[in-house]
Design an enzyme around this catalytic site. Structure first.
Site, PDB file in Angstrom:
ATOM      1  N   HIS A 151       0.812  -1.220   0.000  1.00  0.00           N
ATOM      2  CA  HIS A 151       0.000   0.000   0.000  1.00  0.00           C
ATOM      3  C   HIS A 151       0.850   1.278   0.000  1.00  0.00           C
ATOM      4  CE1 HIS A 151      -0.178  -0.696   4.649  1.00  0.00           C
ATOM      5  NE2 HIS A 151       0.884   0.000   4.339  1.00  0.00           N
ATOM      6  N   HIS A 160      -0.569   5.185   9.542  1.00  0.00           N
ATOM      7  CA  HIS A 160       0.819   5.667   9.576  1.00  0.00           C
ATOM      8  C   HIS A 160       0.857   7.042  10.242  1.00  0.00           C
ATOM      9  CE1 HIS A 160       0.349   2.893   6.172  1.00  0.00           C
ATOM     10  NE2 HIS A 160       1.624   2.605   6.288  1.00  0.00           N
ATOM     11  N   GLU A 162       5.064  -5.325   8.398  1.00  0.00           N
ATOM     12  CA  GLU A 162       3.667  -5.128   7.988  1.00  0.00           C
ATOM     13  C   GLU A 162       3.040  -6.419   7.463  1.00  0.00           C
ATOM     14  OE1 GLU A 162       3.803  -0.433   6.570  1.00  0.00           O
ATOM     15  OE2 GLU A 162       3.714  -1.991   5.061  1.00  0.00           O
ATOM     16  N   HIS A 207      10.728  -3.963   2.991  1.00  0.00           N
ATOM     17  CA  HIS A 207      11.155  -2.571   2.873  1.00  0.00           C
ATOM     18  C   HIS A 207      11.629  -2.056   4.223  1.00  0.00           C
ATOM     19  CE1 HIS A 207       6.948  -2.013   4.145  1.00  0.00           C
ATOM     20  NE2 HIS A 207       7.016  -0.701   4.134  1.00  0.00           N
TER      21      HIS A 207
END
Lengths: 280, 129
Positions: free
Chosen positions: A12, A59, A240, A193
């Site tokens: 996302h 976030h 995540e 990431h």
């Protein structure tokens, strides 16, 4: 009776939303990424889910450090796109499914998962970018959405096994809902990431592909991956991926993989996408 | 007895755990305040004055003024909160990431396009590359 028909996983990344919003999806940089969602766009237009149970993370948009819920279910009627510092994305408001959401909350909490119930929150790119990837740029989203936020920002985040078991509890709850609804569950975020520190930019294609390989038929192995392996192998933000396990847990033991896409990079991130159809 | 923290030997990586969330609380909440346009204006008009309104340590304020993101992280900053600072500056995540890695932005972008930073040699502190 409501039924979970399929699970979808996707990254996302916020810049994907920017590429869609600015009409940049066919550029040399972005085209290979968006091509991998062509199948999905056609598939979901035919599937027409009534409700998407959308597992994502905030976030530092709706939740700051004043309040840090591990699992938060959105029971409101509408959720607005969050202003993440540049103004909110010009995407439709998200229509909730409060009756089903409250039903799930009541069932899942009695099943030992202590959810935080949220009637009002704005939803950031974690939720709106997956909607844009699947549905493009409609005037209104074609389904209702139950936002389900998982804390993956403040350590410790819930472990993979707990997320997987939570998915199981969500499935039990959905099956007990009397209305005839086609429900999909989406797990978002990942894949490898790292956005912070001198190790930023870490990507681990071998590890990501192994995760994708095992999602359909060996999810128990994935559920046993400890936090430290995500951090070491997939980067600090790779954690995540526990949100994908909520999705997988909500599907049955037998699933059929309909589609898979993997692309490096979108900005700082390895993008993974998979569709699993529930077999019963 | 101390908690187990197996992530402390991952090189170039700070996990935003309870220690960091505790010491970085005001730094991160200051960042959060930059979500509002009127606060961004006031911050830009005089950063030191704005920072002095927050009960942050002098080291934290200095790191913000210097835009030293690695220092901010060492002092309890979380990257998603620190993003509010570089967004206020009109900078991207890739800019901030390149800064933290000590690479020129174009070199960082080129590294990402060619597959990103390999995990090999980057799993444990002191590991041979």
């Amino acid at each position: 009776m409501a039924r979970i028909t399929a699970g979808v996983a996707t990254s996302h990344v916020p810049l994907i939303g920017r590429a869609i919003d600015t009409g940049d999806t066919q550029s040399e940089y972005w085209k290979p990424l968006f091509d991998g969602y062509e199948f999905t766009r056609k598939w979901i237009a035919a599937e027409k889910p009534d409700v998407v149970f959308l597992v994502f993370n905030d976030h530092a948009s709706a939740f700051d450090l004043k309040l840090i819920p591990t699992f938060a279910i959105g029971t409101g009627e509408t959720f607005k796109p969050a202003d993440e510092g540049f103004g909110p994305r010009a995407v439709p408001d998200v229509k909730g499914a409060p009756d089903l959401a409250w039903h799930i909350a009541q069932s899942v909490i009695q099943d030992d998962f202590d959810l935080t119930i949220v009637n009002e929150m704005d939803v950031d790119h974690g939720l709106t970018v997956p909607l844009s990837l699947m549905f493009g740029q409609p005037d209104a989203w074609p389904c209702r959405v139950i936002p389900f936020a998982v804390n993956v920002v403040v350590y410790p985040v819930p472990n993979g096994r707990r997320c997987y078991n939570l998915g199981r509890a969500i499935a039990r709850a959905v099956e007990k809902f009397d209305e005839d609804l086609n429900v999909q569950i989406w797990g978002t975020g990942g894949m490898s990431h790292q956005l912070q520190g001198p190790r930023a930019g870490l990507i681990n294609q071998t590890w990501d592909k192994s995760f994708l390989d095992r999602l359909a038929d060996a999810p128990e192995e994935l559920a046993d991956i400890p936090h430290i392996e995500y951090i070491r192998e997939a980067g600090s933000e790779g954690i995540e991926l526990v949100m994908w396990l909520v999705m997988r847990g909500a599907l049955g033991d037998k699933v059929k993989e309909l589609h898979r896409h993997y692309h490096v990079p979108a900005s700082n991130t390895a993008v993974g996408h998979i569709i699993l159809e529930n077999q019963r | 007895m101390a908690l187990e923290k197996p992530y402390l030997d991952v090189p170039g990586t700070t996990i935003f755990d309870s220690d960091n969330a505790r010491k970085g609380y005001h730094l991160n909440q200051f960042c959060m305040s930059l979500m509002k346009e009127e606060n961004r204006k006031r911050f830009k008009a005089d950063e030191q004055v704005y920072l002095n309104e927050w009960p942050m340590s002098e080291d934290q304020k200095r790191a913000v003024l210097d835009r030293d993101y690695n220092a901010m992280i060492a002092l309890g900053g979380n990257i998603y909160f620190l993003a509010k600072i570089f967004s206020t500056d009109g900078k991207s995540f890739q800019y901030a990431a390149s800064l933290m890695t000590g690479m020129a932005e174009e070199h960082y972008k080129a590294m990402m396009v060619s597959g990103g930073r390999s995990p090999d040699g980057n799993r444990y502190t002191g590991e041979k590359k």
